[in-house]
Design an enzyme around this catalytic site. Structure first.
Site, mmCIF file in Angstrom:
data_model
loop_
_atom_site.group_PDB
_atom_site.id
_atom_site.type_symbol
_atom_site.label_atom_id
_atom_site.label_comp_id
_atom_site.label_asym_id
_atom_site.label_seq_id
_atom_site.Cartn_x
_atom_site.Cartn_y
_atom_site.Cartn_z
ATOM 1 C CG LEU A 133 -31.382 55.240 -148.295
ATOM 2 C CD1 LEU A 133 -31.170 54.611 -149.661
ATOM 3 C CD2 LEU A 133 -31.996 56.630 -148.440
ATOM 4 C CB SER A 159 -34.594 52.005 -158.581
ATOM 5 O OG SER A 159 -33.782 51.757 -159.695
ATOM 6 C CE LYS A 177 -30.728 48.547 -155.915
ATOM 7 N NZ LYS A 177 -31.930 48.264 -155.105
ATOM 8 C CE1 TYR A 195 -27.137 48.311 -154.703
ATOM 9 C CE2 TYR A 195 -26.650 50.318 -155.931
ATOM 10 C CZ TYR A 195 -27.388 49.640 -154.971
ATOM 11 O OH TYR A 195 -28.391 50.299 -154.290
#
Length: 338
Positions: free
Chosen positions: A46, A177, A215, A211
């Site tokens: 990303l 996020s 977040k 994970y």
């Protein structure tokens, strides 16, 4: 159809994944000419795709926060070849999100070196498949995704506030996020004594859940930082790219990597499609301040962000984070408060 997912509390679901994959948001066309964009974790996935878009859209300067200068140089060279941007447009600055000293050095370096920073995209994140401590004594994803990201955000605030005043429009501070934050249960974070210690406990570690928990905590941190920041100077938001085929699972073993590939082959969009959200989030406007940006809209975050119970837990969590950071930097609250 997007409203079916943006107007209800965020939560992972096959329906949401299928919709996002079949209906990627529009590729941003806003010009970034004359602008300086900081992005952490731009080497792959990303971050790389978002950095490539910023370069294609004319950003005058791209500041890459990279742990490995060698890998950063590889990404820089590739983006230069893909976009034909100027060779001096991308600058590498070393950043190890597992080290407070490195974060402090990075923040000082970019503050001193660049006249203004129009946007900071805090993209660097990890999802280790097994429990591992950082050099600062916290589980690695809790360290990188939450505590260090919050610390870097706070240290960048003075420069971003100054930049917003100088350019006459808000700078941006974007946290990256995940919809998975909406899957977190109260029991995963609630503890009679300490949320951070509960999340840091190896006995509670399950990598997928961990994970998602980090977040959620990251969104809580974003909200508290936004509450201390005027959107006239800096717009602080959280952006969800959706489920993507990215490099976040780079440390998975062979079996887990195979399962992840099958799942994402069915449900995930490309990293390029997901990165469009990272770019559009820094054009989202004041309505996105303190908000959750998903599917190119200010969206409803998960229930533990909006509920009274979640807000109480968030308040406790943030007090704990400030206690941790205060031990590293006695001025952290003064910096946050501006």
């Amino acid at each position: 159809m997007a409203e079916a997912f943006t107007t209800v509390p965020a939560k992972s679901s096959p329906a949401r994944f299928r919709y996002t994959k079949a209906n990627p948001v529009k590729d941003p066309t806003t010009s970034f000419a004359g602008k300086t964009i900081l992005i952490t974790g731009p080497n792959a996935g990303l971050g790389f795709e978002a950095a490539t878009k910023f370069a294609r859209l004319g950003a005058s300067k791209l500041i890459f926060g990279v742990r490995s200068l060698e890998r950063g140089q590889e990404a820089k060279t590739k983006i230069e070849q893909l976009t034909k941007c100027k060779r001096d447009a991308i600058q590498l600055v070393q950043l190890d999100m597992g080290s407070y000293a490195s974060i402090e050095k990075f923040a000082k370096s970019v503050t001193d070196e660049f006249p203004v920073i129009h946007a900071a995209v805090l993209n660097a994140g990890v999802a280790p498949p097994s429990y591992k401590l950082s050099q600062e004594g916290w589980e690695m994803s809790l360290q990188v995704n939450v505590i260090s990201t919050a610390y870097l955000a706070i240290l960048l605030l003075p420069k971003l506030r100054e930049s917003g005043r100088a350019i006459g429009e808000p700078a941006y501070l974007e946290f990256v996020s995940s919809t998975g934050h909406g899957d977190v249960t109260t029991e995963s974070v609630r503890d009679g004594k300490s949320i951070l210690k509960k999340v840091n406990d190896p006995a509670n570690f399950k990598f997928t859940a961990q994970y998602q928990i980090t977040k959620l905590l990251e969104i809580w941190a974003m909200e508290h930082i936004a509450a201390k920041t005027s959107p006239k100077e800096v717009i602080v938001n959280s952006a969800c790219p959706g489920l993507c085929k990215s490099s976040i699972g780079r440390d998975f073993g062979i079996v887990l990597r195979g399962l992840d590939a099958v799942f994402k082959g069915i449900f995930a969009q490309t990293a390029e499609a997901g990165s469009r959200i990272l770019v559009s989030a820094v054009t989202a406007g004041t309505d996105s301040h303190g908000g959750f940006w998903a599917l190119d809209a200010v969206s409803v975050p998960g229930e533990l962000v909006t509920s009274d119970e979640g807000k109480a837990l968030s308040k406790q969590f943030w007090a704990e984070v400030l206690d941790v950071l205060r031990k590293q930097n006695a001025d952290v609250e003064a910096i946050l408060n501006g």
